[in-house]
Design a protein around this motif. Structure first.
Motif, PDB file in Angstrom:
ATOM      1  N   LEU A   1      23.108 -42.144  -0.678  1.00 57.05           N
ATOM      2  CA  LEU A   1      23.072 -42.959   0.544  1.00 57.05           C
ATOM      3  C   LEU A   1      21.680 -43.537   0.776  1.00 57.05           C
ATOM      4  CD1 LEU A   1      24.495 -43.985   3.083  1.00 57.05           C
ATOM      5  CD2 LEU A   1      23.874 -41.851   4.220  1.00 57.05           C
ATOM      6  N   TYR A   2      20.657 -42.709   0.522  1.00 62.88           N
ATOM      7  CA  TYR A   2      19.273 -43.182   0.684  1.00 62.88           C
ATOM      8  C   TYR A   2      18.987 -44.325  -0.281  1.00 62.88           C
ATOM      9  CZ  TYR A   2      14.193 -43.168   1.002  1.00 62.88           C
ATOM     10  OH  TYR A   2      12.888 -43.541   1.180  1.00 62.88           O
TER      11      TYR A   2
ATOM     12  N   GLN B   1      10.176 -44.673  -4.100  1.00 64.55           N
ATOM     13  CA  GLN B   1      10.722 -44.091  -2.879  1.00 64.55           C
ATOM     14  C   GLN B   1      11.864 -43.126  -3.197  1.00 64.55           C
ATOM     15  OE1 GLN B   1      11.291 -46.847   0.587  1.00 64.55           O
ATOM     16  NE2 GLN B   1      10.631 -48.407  -0.875  1.00 64.55           N
ATOM     17  N   LEU B   2      12.710 -43.489  -4.157  1.00 65.41           N
ATOM     18  CA  LEU B   2      13.852 -42.646  -4.511  1.00 65.41           C
ATOM     19  C   LEU B   2      13.391 -41.333  -5.128  1.00 65.41           C
ATOM     20  CD1 LEU B   2      16.926 -42.452  -4.594  1.00 65.41           C
ATOM     21  CD2 LEU B   2      16.862 -43.536  -6.852  1.00 65.41           C
ATOM     22  N   THR B   3      12.388 -41.381  -6.005  1.00 60.27           N
ATOM     23  CA  THR B   3      11.868 -40.168  -6.637  1.00 60.27           C
ATOM     24  C   THR B   3      11.277 -39.226  -5.594  1.00 60.27           C
ATOM     25  OG1 THR B   3      11.362 -41.388  -8.662  1.00 60.27           O
ATOM     26  CG2 THR B   3      10.216 -39.301  -8.329  1.00 60.27           C
ATOM     27  N   GLU B   4      10.514 -39.787  -4.653  1.00 58.25           N
ATOM     28  CA  GLU B   4       9.916 -38.962  -3.596  1.00 58.25           C
ATOM     29  C   GLU B   4      10.996 -38.323  -2.722  1.00 58.25           C
ATOM     30  OE1 GLU B   4       6.869 -39.537   0.205  1.00 58.25           O
ATOM     31  OE2 GLU B   4       7.053 -41.109  -1.330  1.00 58.25           O
TER      32      GLU B   4
ATOM     33  N   SER C   1      11.962 -34.200  -2.192  1.00 63.12           N
ATOM     34  CA  SER C   1      12.037 -33.596  -0.860  1.00 63.12           C
ATOM     35  C   SER C   1      13.425 -33.023  -0.589  1.00 63.12           C
ATOM     36  CB  SER C   1      11.691 -34.664   0.187  1.00 63.12           C
ATOM     37  OG  SER C   1      11.900 -34.169   1.487  1.00 63.12           O
ATOM     38  N   THR C   2      14.480 -33.751  -0.977  1.00 58.49           N
ATOM     39  CA  THR C   2      15.849 -33.317  -0.702  1.00 58.49           C
ATOM     40  C   THR C   2      16.210 -32.069  -1.500  1.00 58.49           C
ATOM     41  OG1 THR C   2      16.505 -35.601  -0.244  1.00 58.49           O
ATOM     42  CG2 THR C   2      18.268 -34.037  -0.707  1.00 58.49           C
TER      43      THR C   2
END
Length: 507
Positions: free
Chosen positions: A17-18, A253-256, A260-261
């Motif tokens: 979703l992100y 952004q996706l890797t970061e 975190s997730t």
């Protein structure tokens, strides 16, 4: 195990979703850029059409008035100097020969003129109706059968010139679109003309050559590699703008977010048993609280039902008393005593209406006092004067709601005042107006204006010191409401100004 599976499944879904959201944000950002570029092009296009019409009108006027062409040359030169978006203005006669040609690179007037009768823009403009404007597609300016260097992307605006409805030639402006295209510098934006030729490239496309980009290309997630916008000006000028999303920024952004997730998922998995035990404990407590709340709601519903029944029975009992008084008065011959019975019925009815409104209302603690006063006054007018007399009623109340302990004495007071108005103020008068107005002051204070435009008080009656039961009752009720009542002598008829407080109700 089920909980752990759910946690990790939710983590994967959140990452998807992100990814979808940041891709969507990037898409919206890029499409907004394209929309802004289109808006600026449309503005430039619209202004250019107006400018060429302005030059047409200027040349038509000069030709009509016989002004020398040298002066017209200077006017066109001034115009080009004032607006750097245009590099050439000219007037071409019916033969296709240039009569005026001015260029803004040096604002000089051409010494030699060229034949333009075979040019597409000249031929098409001659066939236009008066007032129409021809707009060419964007291309590179060609002079003497050669593309000018440095390259100058050009859009031509031409319109026919008429004098006394006779076609004389065409006038045109050459728009240099380079300034508009230069606004894309620093962006990954590419501009194609109607022939799919690259006129500006934010990537590796070769300028002024056919584009090799596949605008339908998508990545493995189904996201478009390019965002495009088709521009159509009045349905015949077609261009394409497209841009590329910032793939590197999206991946970073996706890797970061993944890091975190997944870290959060690990922590949640370790503490899941403790978490579920707390949730279970809270669930059991919540069940107990819900059970208590249900019991309380049931008790409240029972209480409200009982209160409604009580108010209903009180109202019925008051009506029985009213009926008994009416029955008793039928055996009395003395009109004065009969009147006392009748006014007692009115007083009892003023209380019965309150209880009736309470049991019919959703709020069992208060009634809408404007509605109550309107109903009470209408009942008194109908009872005492009948339907043939034209006694009007005007009630103004700003959503005032009062409790039972305040409504009863205030209702008795309204009853006494309106009864006196109907009995004495309109004694021999068939028409009139009774006014009742409520205003909110600083809580718990209220203000009431009440009166009539009848014959008024007799000079023999002392308002504050009288043997009249009605007036004595008014003063007693005023004290009960912790208020003050004054007679307003500035108005014709009889008017009172009452300030009172809402009595605190003890449940």
């Amino acid at each position: 195990m089920i909980t752990c599976v759910i946690i990790w499944n939710l983590s994967v879904q959140r990452i998807k979703l992100y990814h979808k959201n940041i891709t969507l944000v990037e898409e919206i950002t890029e499409k907004n850029k394209l929309k802004d570029a289109e808006t600026r092009l449309l503005e430039l296009y619209t202004i250019s059409k107006k400018n060429v019409v302005f030059l047409r009108d200027l040349i038509e006027l000069d030709l009509k008035t016989g002004i020398p062409l040298a002066i017209t040359h200077k006017k066109l030169a001034y115009f080009l100097n004032a607006d750097p978006n245009y590099f050439q203005a000219r007037y071409i006669d019916l033969r296709g020969m240039e009569v005026i040609r001015v260029e803004n690179k040096d604002s000089t007037v051409a010494k030699t003129y060229q034949y333009k009768g075979d040019r597409n823009y000249f031929i098409k403009t001659l066939h236009l109706n008066k007032g129409d404007v021809f707009v060419s597609n964007m291309d590179l300016n060609i002079e003497h059968d050669k593309v000018e260097v440095p390259h100058r992307p050009t859009v031509r605006f031409f319109t026919p010139i008429y004098i006394d409805n006779v076609l004389q030639g065409v006038v045109g402006l050459n728009l240099n679109a380079k300034n508009w295209l230069d606004s894309f510098k620093g962006q990954k934006t590419t501009f194609l003309n109607s022939k799919n030729e690259v006129f500006y490239s934010g990537g590796d496309e070769k300028l002024y050559a056919p584009s090799k980009t596949d605008l339908t290309k998508k990545d493995r997630f189904g996201n478009a590699h390019y965002y495009q916008r088709k521009i159509s000006l009045e349905g015949n000028q077609n261009w394409t703008l497209f841009t590329e999303p910032n793939i590197v920024s999206i991946q970073n952004q996706l890797t970061e977010y993944k890091t975190s997730t997944y870290s959060t998922a690990v922590i949640l998995t370790i503490g899941v048993m403790l978490f579920l035990s707390i949730i279970y404990s809270l669930y059991k407590k919540n069940q107990y609280i819900n059970s208590l709340n249900k019991t309380i709601r049931d008790r409240l519903n029972e209480r409200n039902t009982l209160l409604k029944e009580i108010h209903h029975r009180v109202k019925n009992n008051l009506q029985v008393i009213t009926s008994l008084l009416s029955l008793q008065s039928s055996f009395i011959k003395d009109d004065k005593i009969k009147g006392l019975f009748r006014y007692s019925q009115y007083r009892i009815n003023s209380m019965a209406i309150i209880h009736e409104m309470l049991y019919k209302s959703k709020d069992l603690s208060k009634i809408n006092y404007g509605d109550y006063a309107r109903r009470l006054a209408s009942t008194l007018i109908s009872s005492m004067k009948g339907t043939n007399k034209k006694i009007d009623l005007k009630v103004e109340a700003d959503e005032i709601h009062l409790n039972l302990d305040t409504s009863v004495p205030l209702g008795l007071m309204v009853n006494e005042i309106i009864t006196n108005s109907l009995k004495y103020g309109f004694k021999n008068i068939d028409e009139g107006l009774i006014t009742v107005k409520f205003e909110k002051l600083q809580y718990p204070n209220f203000l009431m204006y009440i009166g009539d435009n009848g014959s008024g008080f007799s000079d023999e009656i002392d308002f504050r010191n009288t043997k009249s039961l009605g007036l004595k009752l008014i003063h007693m009720l005023t004290l009960q409401l912790k208020g003050n009542i004054e007679k307003d002598n500035t108005e014709s008829g009889t008017h009172y100004i009452l300030t009172f407080q809402e009595i605190e109700q003890i449940s």
